[in-house]
Design a protein around this motif. Structure first.
Motif, PDB file in Angstrom:
ATOM      1  N   THR A 123       8.683 -38.963 -33.158  1.00 44.72           N
ATOM      2  CA  THR A 123       9.976 -38.356 -33.503  1.00 44.72           C
ATOM      3  C   THR A 123       9.835 -37.079 -34.330  1.00 44.72           C
ATOM      4  OG1 THR A 123      10.128 -39.827 -35.432  1.00 44.72           O
ATOM      5  CG2 THR A 123      11.238 -40.540 -33.422  1.00 44.72           C
ATOM      6  N   MET A 151      12.597 -33.792 -33.945  1.00 46.97           N
ATOM      7  CA  MET A 151      13.507 -33.558 -35.064  1.00 46.97           C
ATOM      8  C   MET A 151      13.285 -32.174 -35.665  1.00 46.97           C
ATOM      9  SD  MET A 151      13.260 -37.416 -36.683  1.00 46.97           S
ATOM     10  CE  MET A 151      13.602 -36.898 -38.356  1.00 46.97           C
ATOM     11  N   LYS A 171      16.832 -32.500 -33.186  1.00 50.38           N
ATOM     12  CA  LYS A 171      17.471 -33.774 -32.865  1.00 50.38           C
ATOM     13  C   LYS A 171      17.666 -34.582 -34.152  1.00 50.38           C
ATOM     14  CE  LYS A 171      16.247 -34.213 -28.092  1.00 50.38           C
ATOM     15  NZ  LYS A 171      15.986 -35.129 -27.001  1.00 50.38           N
ATOM     16  N   THR A 172      18.703 -35.382 -34.164  1.00 48.82           N
ATOM     17  CA  THR A 172      18.890 -36.293 -35.297  1.00 48.82           C
ATOM     18  C   THR A 172      17.847 -37.399 -35.195  1.00 48.82           C
ATOM     19  OG1 THR A 172      20.385 -37.770 -34.105  1.00 48.82           O
ATOM     20  CG2 THR A 172      21.383 -35.881 -35.244  1.00 48.82           C
ATOM     21  N   ARG A 173      17.633 -38.101 -36.304  1.00 47.62           N
ATOM     22  CA  ARG A 173      16.677 -39.218 -36.275  1.00 47.62           C
ATOM     23  C   ARG A 173      17.101 -40.255 -35.222  1.00 47.62           C
ATOM     24  NH1 ARG A 173      12.686 -40.808 -39.189  1.00 47.62           N
ATOM     25  NH2 ARG A 173      13.116 -39.300 -40.852  1.00 47.62           N
ATOM     26  N   GLU A 174      18.394 -40.523 -35.138  1.00 47.40           N
ATOM     27  CA  GLU A 174      18.884 -41.523 -34.183  1.00 47.40           C
ATOM     28  C   GLU A 174      18.576 -41.094 -32.747  1.00 47.40           C
ATOM     29  OE1 GLU A 174      20.654 -40.306 -36.748  1.00 47.40           O
ATOM     30  OE2 GLU A 174      20.512 -42.124 -37.982  1.00 47.40           O
ATOM     31  N   GLU A 175      18.834 -39.811 -32.448  1.00 43.69           N
ATOM     32  CA  GLU A 175      18.562 -39.303 -31.095  1.00 43.69           C
ATOM     33  C   GLU A 175      17.072 -39.372 -30.776  1.00 43.69           C
ATOM     34  OE1 GLU A 175      22.003 -35.857 -30.579  1.00 43.69           O
ATOM     35  OE2 GLU A 175      20.178 -35.398 -31.706  1.00 43.69           O
TER      36      GLU A 175
END
Length: 248
Positions: free
Chosen positions: A107, A111, A116-120
């Motif tokens: 990730t 990010m 990107k968000t952590r969730e994405e």
């Protein structure tokens, strides 16, 4: 001459050391089409890995052009980091960050570089881990993985960046023989899905089965290229024949 249908094209690419006394890459012209799997074979010291590493400027060429998605990335005014994001690279050694979990390794770049968000980023990473049957290793550290698992993680980590092309530099040569198959199987899946791939390998079975085109390099030049059938069944260049006779 520029080939507008190619995703990657090298024109007159050269990489010399010690002036011109060592010609690691000597005037290589090659066009790679979108969705094509090109496998580069040849003896040690033939320039295969140097050529592959030049495609994303890990090796800075002495001369020549590297056209990627229509842009000459060898031009000093080009921001290579923007273009590198679209080129996944998998090395012989896995280059995973040892202090980060598998999920952390996967990730970090999406990010930082793609915003990107952590969730994405985690959702995408878990989707890819499920695909290679390693979702239960998301919280493991690299030291807790086998060589084959590390290399599959290295591949899906590159896929997290949604690259246009994947470059593989002898991805199985550091693996124990029983782990080679699981990595090659993942690479075959990528090829079947239409990923553009440039692969330097000693795995002739993979080259024969998966490549659209096989390039034989020797002394920094392309000595011969053709379909797997042409190269493995009826090589035209004596050096190609000699090489294949020595390893098959």
């Amino acid at each position: 001459m520029r080939d507008n249908s190619a995703i990657i094209q090298t024109i007159g690419l050269k990489k010399y050391y010690n002036g011109e006394s060592i010609k690691a890459i000597d005037n290589v012209d090659l066009s790679i089409s979108r969705g094509e799997v090109v496998v580069i074979i040849g003896p040690s010291g033939s320039g295969k890995s140097t050529y592959l590493r030049s495609l994303n400027l890990l090796e800075l060429p002495t001369d020549g052009s590297i056209i990627f998605n229509g842009v000459d990335i060898a031009d000093k005014n080009v921001d290579i980091n923007v273009h590198r994001q679209k080129m996944g690279m998998v090395f012989q050694h896995f280059n995973l960050f040892p202090h980060m979990t598998v999920l952390g390794n996967m990730t970090l770049a999406p990010m930082k570089l793609l915003g990107k968000t952590r969730e994405e980023a985690e959702a995408k990473a878990m989707e890819l881990l499920r695909r290679v049957g390693l979702e239960n290793r998301a919280d493991a550290y690299p030291s807790q993985l086998s060589g084959g698992q590390k290399q599959r993680i290295a591949i899906v980590r590159a896929l997290c960046m949604e690259p246009d092309v994947m470059l593989f530099d002898e991805p199985t040569s550091a693996l124990d023989p029983e782990m080679v198959g699981e990595v090659l199987e993942l690479m075959k899946q990528l090829a079947d899905e239409g990923m553009t791939m440039v692969v330097v390998t000693h795995e002739m079975g993979f080259a024969r089965e998966v490549a659209d085109r096989v390039i034989f390099m020797c002394d920094g030049k392309i000595a011969e290229e053709g379909t797997p059938e042409e190269i493995f069944t009826a090589p035209q260049n004596p050096r190609t024949k000699q090489f294949l006779d020595s390893i098959l």
